[in-house]
Design a protein around this motif. Sequence first.
Motif, mmCIF file in Angstrom:
data_model
loop_
_atom_site.group_PDB
_atom_site.id
_atom_site.type_symbol
_atom_site.label_atom_id
_atom_site.label_comp_id
_atom_site.label_asym_id
_atom_site.label_seq_id
_atom_site.Cartn_x
_atom_site.Cartn_y
_atom_site.Cartn_z
ATOM 1 N N PRO A 8 -44.617 -26.204 -18.412
ATOM 2 C CA PRO A 8 -43.894 -24.899 -17.609
ATOM 3 C C PRO A 8 -42.792 -24.492 -17.664
ATOM 4 O O PRO A 8 -42.101 -23.509 -17.257
ATOM 5 C CB PRO A 8 -44.494 -25.200 -16.287
ATOM 6 C CG PRO A 8 -44.618 -26.663 -16.144
ATOM 7 C CD PRO A 8 -44.958 -27.262 -17.613
ATOM 8 N N ASN A 9 -41.745 -25.327 -18.317
ATOM 9 C CA ASN A 9 -40.200 -25.088 -18.459
ATOM 10 C C ASN A 9 -40.122 -24.654 -19.877
ATOM 11 O O ASN A 9 -40.904 -24.666 -20.737
ATOM 12 C CB ASN A 9 -39.149 -25.916 -17.833
ATOM 13 C CG ASN A 9 -39.648 -27.250 -18.890
ATOM 14 O OD1 ASN A 9 -39.172 -27.198 -20.034
ATOM 15 N ND2 ASN A 9 -39.751 -28.657 -18.442
ATOM 16 N N ILE A 44 -37.664 -27.985 -14.312
ATOM 17 C CA ILE A 44 -38.287 -27.495 -12.779
ATOM 18 C C ILE A 44 -37.882 -28.672 -12.021
ATOM 19 O O ILE A 44 -38.294 -29.653 -11.761
ATOM 20 C CB ILE A 44 -39.891 -27.402 -12.702
ATOM 21 C CG1 ILE A 44 -40.217 -26.204 -13.715
ATOM 22 C CG2 ILE A 44 -40.302 -27.296 -11.359
ATOM 23 C CD1 ILE A 44 -41.625 -26.095 -14.048
ATOM 24 N N TYR A 47 -38.588 -25.957 -5.379
ATOM 25 C CA TYR A 47 -39.510 -24.936 -5.205
ATOM 26 C C TYR A 47 -39.231 -23.556 -5.641
ATOM 27 O O TYR A 47 -39.882 -22.996 -6.401
ATOM 28 C CB TYR A 47 -39.510 -24.646 -3.756
ATOM 29 C CG TYR A 47 -40.124 -25.727 -2.924
ATOM 30 C CD1 TYR A 47 -41.576 -26.397 -3.373
ATOM 31 C CD2 TYR A 47 -39.358 -26.483 -1.893
ATOM 32 C CE1 TYR A 47 -41.988 -27.521 -2.343
ATOM 33 C CE2 TYR A 47 -39.842 -27.412 -1.200
ATOM 34 C CZ TYR A 47 -41.315 -28.141 -1.511
ATOM 35 O OH TYR A 47 -41.602 -29.185 -0.722
ATOM 36 N N ASP A 49 -37.530 -23.112 -8.695
ATOM 37 C CA ASP A 49 -37.795 -23.235 -10.183
ATOM 38 C C ASP A 49 -39.453 -23.314 -10.363
ATOM 39 O O ASP A 49 -39.978 -22.672 -11.477
ATOM 40 C CB ASP A 49 -37.341 -24.673 -10.769
ATOM 41 C CG ASP A 49 -35.737 -24.562 -10.562
ATOM 42 O OD1 ASP A 49 -35.195 -23.660 -10.911
ATOM 43 O OD2 ASP A 49 -35.317 -25.868 -10.618
ATOM 44 N N GLU A 50 -40.258 -23.591 -9.495
ATOM 45 C CA GLU A 50 -41.732 -23.947 -9.575
ATOM 46 C C GLU A 50 -42.098 -22.310 -9.559
ATOM 47 O O GLU A 50 -42.841 -21.956 -10.389
ATOM 48 C CB GLU A 50 -42.362 -24.592 -8.541
ATOM 49 C CG GLU A 50 -42.176 -25.859 -8.541
ATOM 50 C CD GLU A 50 -43.035 -26.802 -7.554
ATOM 51 O OE1 GLU A 50 -43.629 -26.101 -6.797
ATOM 52 O OE2 GLU A 50 -42.459 -27.790 -7.231
ATOM 53 N N SER A 53 -41.099 -20.084 -12.745
ATOM 54 C CA SER A 53 -41.735 -20.636 -13.834
ATOM 55 C C SER A 53 -43.114 -19.862 -14.214
ATOM 56 O O SER A 53 -43.909 -19.685 -15.265
ATOM 57 C CB SER A 53 -41.945 -22.015 -13.992
ATOM 58 O OG SER A 53 -43.126 -22.650 -12.990
ATOM 59 N N VAL A 54 -43.727 -19.450 -12.995
ATOM 60 C CA VAL A 54 -45.107 -18.934 -13.083
ATOM 61 C C VAL A 54 -45.253 -17.775 -13.720
ATOM 62 O O VAL A 54 -46.132 -17.677 -14.648
ATOM 63 C CB VAL A 54 -45.625 -18.583 -11.544
ATOM 64 C CG1 VAL A 54 -47.023 -17.794 -11.504
ATOM 65 C CG2 VAL A 54 -45.707 -19.959 -10.779
#
Length: 58
Positions: A8-9, A44, A47, A49-50, A53-54
């Motif tokens: 995800p990054n 990430i 929170y 960064d999470e 990333s979406v």
Amino acid sequence: MRIHVVNPNTTRSMTLKIGAAAKAAASPGVEVTAVNPDFGPPSIEGYFDEAFSVPGLI
């Protein structure tokens, strides 16, 4: 069988390492691909960064 790993990054070097580890753990004949998004956080760390990333994953 095919396994598609999504990091995800956006750090390509990390994606390559993850893909290599997945390939090493996969059984013979399993096709492993690893990808990462074009935009988003390079790592990430929390929170924010999470959440950030979406959009790149969608």
